[in-house]
Design an enzyme around this catalytic site. Structure first.
Site, PDB file in Angstrom:
ATOM      1  N   GLU A  47     107.774  60.515 -13.652  1.00 44.83           N
ATOM      2  CA  GLU A  47     109.122  60.022 -13.389  1.00 44.83           C
ATOM      3  C   GLU A  47     109.171  58.489 -13.412  1.00 44.83           C
ATOM      4  O   GLU A  47     110.119  57.895 -13.923  1.00 44.83           O
ATOM      5  CB  GLU A  47     109.616  60.520 -12.023  1.00 44.83           C
ATOM      6  CG  GLU A  47     109.675  62.031 -11.912  1.00 44.83           C
ATOM      7  CD  GLU A  47     108.419  62.619 -11.297  1.00 44.83           C
ATOM      8  OE1 GLU A  47     108.549  63.555 -10.496  1.00 44.83           O
ATOM      9  OE2 GLU A  47     107.299  62.151 -11.635  1.00 44.83           O
ATOM     10  N   ASP A 101      68.205  76.795 -23.846  1.00 45.09           N
ATOM     11  CA  ASP A 101      68.951  75.958 -24.787  1.00 45.09           C
ATOM     12  C   ASP A 101      68.798  74.467 -24.522  1.00 45.09           C
ATOM     13  O   ASP A 101      69.067  73.656 -25.412  1.00 45.09           O
ATOM     14  CB  ASP A 101      70.444  76.313 -24.737  1.00 45.09           C
ATOM     15  CG  ASP A 101      70.727  77.723 -25.227  1.00 45.09           C
ATOM     16  OD1 ASP A 101      69.814  78.348 -25.795  1.00 45.09           O
ATOM     17  OD2 ASP A 101      71.865  78.192 -25.035  1.00 45.09           O
ATOM     18  N   LEU A 153      75.540  69.336 -22.093  1.00 44.97           N
ATOM     19  CA  LEU A 153      76.844  69.655 -21.494  1.00 44.97           C
ATOM     20  C   LEU A 153      77.749  68.432 -21.354  1.00 44.97           C
ATOM     21  O   LEU A 153      78.518  68.324 -20.406  1.00 44.97           O
ATOM     22  CB  LEU A 153      76.663  70.332 -20.123  1.00 44.97           C
ATOM     23  CG  LEU A 153      75.814  71.605 -20.095  1.00 44.97           C
ATOM     24  CD1 LEU A 153      75.789  72.182 -18.685  1.00 44.97           C
ATOM     25  CD2 LEU A 153      76.317  72.635 -21.089  1.00 44.97           C
TER      26      LEU A 153
END
Length: 345
Positions: free
Chosen positions: A46, A200, A204
């Site tokens: 706003e 793996d 990340l």
């Protein structure tokens, strides 16, 4: 209001724990100002919309459209209701009331008490979906949970691992990888289990897209993961979930959280993350971690890639049921997005 919602989406990934909010101001059915909440701690939608209006005198004869009920309390910024009243805007149209108990109808009452005409409920369902992380957090008292995995054409999520040597058996293409990195910028946290961290060795972080890194959450029950893994580097903060009460000395970017690994582990984990104001989590874990949330029905959205590869044997991908929201091709890979039909904001 459609324009307000489009503007709101521009803030995704930068406003948490605040909501995404868009605002448009019209005079004689023409847009004279617009804005959105761009970053947590900075001006609300706003304020940005009002500031964008060149001739402030027009505000006294304008309509302010906003996706979420204007705030009525002092937080990082002053109440938006005060500014709207000060500018003598005669009419305000709102999509949704604010579920945050600090606002929750108080903003609407302040505007009405000041003689401002207020209308609510415009495109409510559409905005609730776009702002689903915020509504889930306040209404369900937990993070919005996105599950993500890739499977082969023959339905496998991974090969059988015979050792602990990190090796990523990539199923999808580079374009899909870039999309996943974009997704990471939109969520507050990313979660994996112990086996994924070992097998793996993922970092990340966001590398193929511009944006901030999510908080890395790693489940490590017995604190057996070596600190040499990429999830412990200094490129992002890491939270380790463990059953141990004594934590090793580490760098400041690594924190620990002790939990009981009992049958209520997932619920207790979400309770802790709620206390940390984590509004959304993308889970990129392996089969065990994904299934633990699926079996508890603790998920809101699933994003499933199908790559153009076959493993012929390995770990079968999770089975999940939900409403199909979208289905598309990304070069040689498919992507399906599903919504949990059993859950409602």
């Amino acid at each position: 209001m459609y324009r307000c919602i489009e503007l709101a989406k521009s803030g995704l990934g930068n406003t948490s724990p605040n909501p995404i909010v868009g605002c448009v101001i019209t005079y004689n059915n023409k847009i004279i100002g617009e804005g959105y909440h761009q970053k947590y701690g900075e001006a609300h939608a706003e304020v940005n919309a009002i500031n964008s209006v060149k001739d402030k005198e027009l505000l006294k004869k304008s309509i302010l459209y906003v996706t979420l009920e204007p705030c009525s309390h002092f937080g990082k910024t002053p109440p938006c209701t005060d500014l709207i009243v000060k500018m003598k805007i005669p009419r305000v149209v709102i999509s949704c009331s604010d579920p945050n108990p600090q606002v929750s109808g108080k903003g609407i009452k302040i505007l009405q008490k000041a003689g401002i005409e207020v209308k609510t409920g415009i495109l409510k369902d559409l905005y609730e979906w776009e702002n689903r992380r915020f509504f889930t957090f306040h209404n369900k008292k937990r993070s919005y949970i996105i599950l993500k995995w890739a499977k082969t054409k023959d339905g496998f999520i991974d090969v059988i691992r015979n050792n602990n040597v990190p090796n990523i058996n990539r199923i999808t293409n580079e374009t899909c990888k870039t999309l996943v990195h974009k997704w990471r910028t939109e969520e507050q946290a990313i979660l994996i289990g112990t086996k994924t961290a070992i097998n793996d060795n993922p970092e990340l972080t966001v590398r193929n897209y511009n944006g901030k890194n999510p908080l890395r959450i790693v489940i490590d029950k017995d604190l057996t993961l070596p600190q040499t893994l990429k999830v412990f580097n200094k490129k992002a903060d890491t939270l380790i979930i463990t059953e141990k009460n004594k934590f090793p000395k580490t760098d400041e970017h690594i924190k620990f959280c002790a939990l009981n690994f009992d049958k209520y582990f997932e619920e207790n984990l979400l309770n802790e993350l709620y206390k940390l104001n984590i509004q959304s989590i993308i889970i990129e874990g392996g089969l065990f971690t994904l299934n633990s949330f699926i079996n508890k029905n603790l998920w809101d959205e699933a994003r499933v890639f199908t790559g153009n590869k076959k493993f012929e044997k390995g770990l079968k991908a999770p089975v999940i049921k939900g409403k199909l929201l979208s289905k598309e091709k990304i070069l040689d890979c498919g992507l399906e997005v599903l919504k949990n039909n059993k859950l409602k904001y």
